[in-house]
Enzyme design. Structure first.
Site, PDB file in Angstrom:
ATOM      1  NE  ARG A 119      -7.303  57.614  32.793  1.00  0.00           N
ATOM      2  CZ  ARG A 119      -6.827  58.099  33.945  1.00  0.00           C
ATOM      3  NH1 ARG A 119      -6.619  59.406  34.121  1.00  0.00           N
ATOM      4  NH2 ARG A 119      -6.538  57.300  34.968  1.00  0.00           N
ATOM      5  N   GLY A 120     -10.576  57.686  34.843  1.00  0.00           N
ATOM      6  CA  GLY A 120     -10.283  57.589  36.273  1.00  0.00           C
ATOM      7  C   GLY A 120     -11.629  57.503  36.972  1.00  0.00           C
ATOM      8  CB  ALA A 121     -12.985  55.025  39.354  1.00  0.00           C
TER       9      ALA A 121
ATOM     10  NE  ARG B  12     -13.613  53.306  30.323  1.00  0.00           N
ATOM     11  CZ  ARG B  12     -12.406  53.516  30.871  1.00  0.00           C
ATOM     12  NH1 ARG B  12     -12.153  54.650  31.483  1.00  0.00           N
ATOM     13  NH2 ARG B  12     -11.470  52.585  30.792  1.00  0.00           N
TER      14      ARG B  12
ATOM     15  CD  GLN C 180      -4.460  54.779  30.851  1.00  0.00           C
ATOM     16  OE1 GLN C 180      -3.511  54.090  30.484  1.00  0.00           O
ATOM     17  NE2 GLN C 180      -5.703  54.408  30.647  1.00  0.00           N
TER      18      GLN C 180
ATOM     19  CG  ASP D 283     -11.099  51.617  37.588  1.00  0.00           C
ATOM     20  OD1 ASP D 283      -9.877  51.450  37.667  1.00  0.00           O
ATOM     21  OD2 ASP D 283     -11.617  52.560  36.948  1.00  0.00           O
TER      22      ASP D 283
ATOM     23  CG  ASN E  88      -6.196  50.202  39.348  1.00  0.00           C
ATOM     24  OD1 ASN E  88      -6.970  51.164  39.211  1.00  0.00           O
ATOM     25  ND2 ASN E  88      -4.888  50.370  39.340  1.00  0.00           N
ATOM     26  CE  LYS E  89      -6.387  51.467  32.593  1.00  0.00           C
ATOM     27  NZ  LYS E  89      -7.425  51.171  31.572  1.00  0.00           N
TER      28      LYS E  89
HETATM   29  O1  MRU Z   1      -9.075  53.286  31.863  1.00  0.00           O
HETATM   30  P1  MRU Z   1      -8.822  54.367  32.904  1.00  0.00           P
HETATM   31  O2  MRU Z   1      -7.676  55.246  32.561  1.00  0.00           O
HETATM   32  O3  MRU Z   1     -10.072  55.105  33.270  1.00  0.00           O
HETATM   33  O4  MRU Z   1      -8.394  53.521  34.179  1.00  0.00           O
HETATM   34  C1  MRU Z   1      -8.152  54.212  35.364  1.00  0.00           C
HETATM   35  C2  MRU Z   1      -7.619  53.377  36.449  1.00  0.00           C
HETATM   36  O5  MRU Z   1      -7.517  52.160  36.369  1.00  0.00           O
HETATM   37  C3  MRU Z   1      -7.301  54.113  37.727  1.00  0.00           C
HETATM   38  O6  MRU Z   1      -6.229  53.541  38.377  1.00  0.00           O
HETATM   39  C4  MRU Z   1      -8.537  54.064  38.627  1.00  0.00           C
HETATM   40  O7  MRU Z   1      -9.661  54.530  37.960  1.00  0.00           O
HETATM   41  C5  MRU Z   1      -8.368  54.841  39.836  1.00  0.00           C
HETATM   42  S1  MRU Z   1      -8.388  56.556  39.472  1.00  0.00           S
HETATM   43  C6  MRU Z   1      -8.327  57.383  40.899  1.00  0.00           C
END
Ligand code: MRU
Length: 356
Positions: free
Chosen positions: A55-57, A98, A205, A246, A256-257
């Site tokens: 996970r994480g973009a 996703r 997270q 993201d 973002n999250k």
């Molecule tokens: O659902 P996730 O855990 O993939 O969400 C991640 C986020 O929102 C991060 O802040 C974003 O991807 C940036 S990661 C460098």
């Protein structure tokens, strides 16, 4: 900056030693278990992305690049046309895992472009080029994280408190991370910073990953519940907010999250600068505004039952569980990219950055 094989292999996503599989540090098992998944099948890779094992973009983008290479290796056809058709279908399927992080479709498209760019090459000649591209996506991310870390560090001073939301550190990217990059770099260079990590409901997270990564690195980190951000800011403990992203739209709105936009609203109220940090691969100039970003909806059980020994709500209670929200660009002080710090007007300055 020279990137070695060891640099790549130490990241949460990498190519296996035999170069036939994608290896993922399973983030659903952290912080209590360090387990790696070695994946070759498209269904397993799709599931690893959907379930947030990776996970994480940026990490999803790196995973997609390697996945396309690993899947290309498995094609038995010698027909270029058939190879191309199958690879495009694989890419489409992976992208559907996703919807919000643009890095996923960006990386898939980069891999497909290799095939389209070389109409003269046959299947066996394309394979090494696909490997080269997947490695390039990963290595570029390592470099981009380092630049973001340097630019981000220029925005704070020794002793500052930084509030962050979700996880945008090495686990979500490669090496330094994006929003956590300046903090890791500060630690490396002996600059003291204090970090407040929102736990980040519902998937935690911030608790499971951010506080884990920072604590292990010896950073002064304090874990707080999401609803404590306001008091921490009011106490005067936060001098800047650093969050990841993201997808950044062409006008500077960004996804973002879930919960990020609330942090931005609080920061505005208390007069605290609010920054998003991300590589250029997260900027989507084809997406005019935040209204055009598709927000992933996730299962109600993540709110009701996950992490609890008994359900915390009646089974028939309705839940709304968007994985991301959009922060309006008017709440943003600046966007910290690998190519510099972008200030308002974001529409004009993002266009200049991406054209440059
Ligand atoms: O659902 P996730 O855990 O993939 O969400 C991640 C986020 O929102 C991060 O802040 C974003 O991807 C940036 S990661 C460098």
């Amino acid at each position: 900056m020279k990137i070695t094989k060891e640099d790549r292999m130490s990241c949460s996503v990498h190519l296996s030693e035999d170069e036939k599989a994608v290896v993922i540090l399973d983030q659903t098992r952290l912080p209590n278990h360090t387990e790696y998944l070695t994946l070759t099948k498209i269904g397993d890779i799709y599931e690893a992305i959907r379930s947030l094992a990776v996970r994480g973009a940026p990490a999803i983008g790196i995973c997609a690049g390697y996945a396309m290479y690993v899947l290309a290796l498995q094609k038995s056809t010698e027909s270029r046309e058939e190879f191309c058709r199958h690879l495009e279908a694989d890419g489409e399927y992976l992208i559907s895992s996703r919807p919000t992080a643009v890095n996923l479709s960006w990386a898939v498209q980069r891999m497909l472009d290799v095939v389209h760019r070389h109409p003269e090459k046959n299947v066996s000649d394309l394979i090494p080029l696909l490997k080269e591209e997947a490695l390039a996506i990963h290595e570029e991310d390592i470099r981009m994280c380092r630049s973001i870390a340097e630019y981000g560090l220029s925005l704070v001073k020794p002793g500052d408190g930084i509030l962050t939301h979700c996880n945008a550190g090495p686990l979500a990217t490669s090496k330094y991370g994006t929003a956590l990059g300046p903090i890791f770099l500060a630690r490396e260079t002996g600059i003291p910073l204090r970090v407040f990590a929102d736990e980040t409901r519902p998937l935690l997270q911030g608790a499971r990953l951010t506080s884990y990564e920072l604590q292990k690195a010896g950073v002064d980190v304090t874990l707080i519940c999401d609803n404590m951000a306001s008091i921490v800011m009011k106490n005067g403990w936060v001098q800047a907010c650093f969050v990841g992203c993201d997808r950044i739209a062409a006008n500077g709105d960004f996804a973002n999250k879930i919960g990020t936009s609330g942090v931005a609203i609080l920061a505005k109220h208390y007069g605290i600068p609010f920054y998003t940090l991300g590589p250029r691969s997260t900027i989507d100039m084809n997406c005019p505004t935040g209204d055009d970003i598709r927000i992933e909806q996730r299962h109600p059980d993540e709110i009701k039952t996950m992490w609890y020994s008994e359900p915390m709500a009646l089974p028939e209670v309705k839940c709304y569980n968007p994985a991301f929200d959009v922060t309006d660009h008017s709440l943003l002080t600046a966007i910290v990219t690998d190519a510099g710090i972008i200030y308002p007007p974001f529409d004009i300055n993002l266009r200049k950055l991406m054209q440059g």
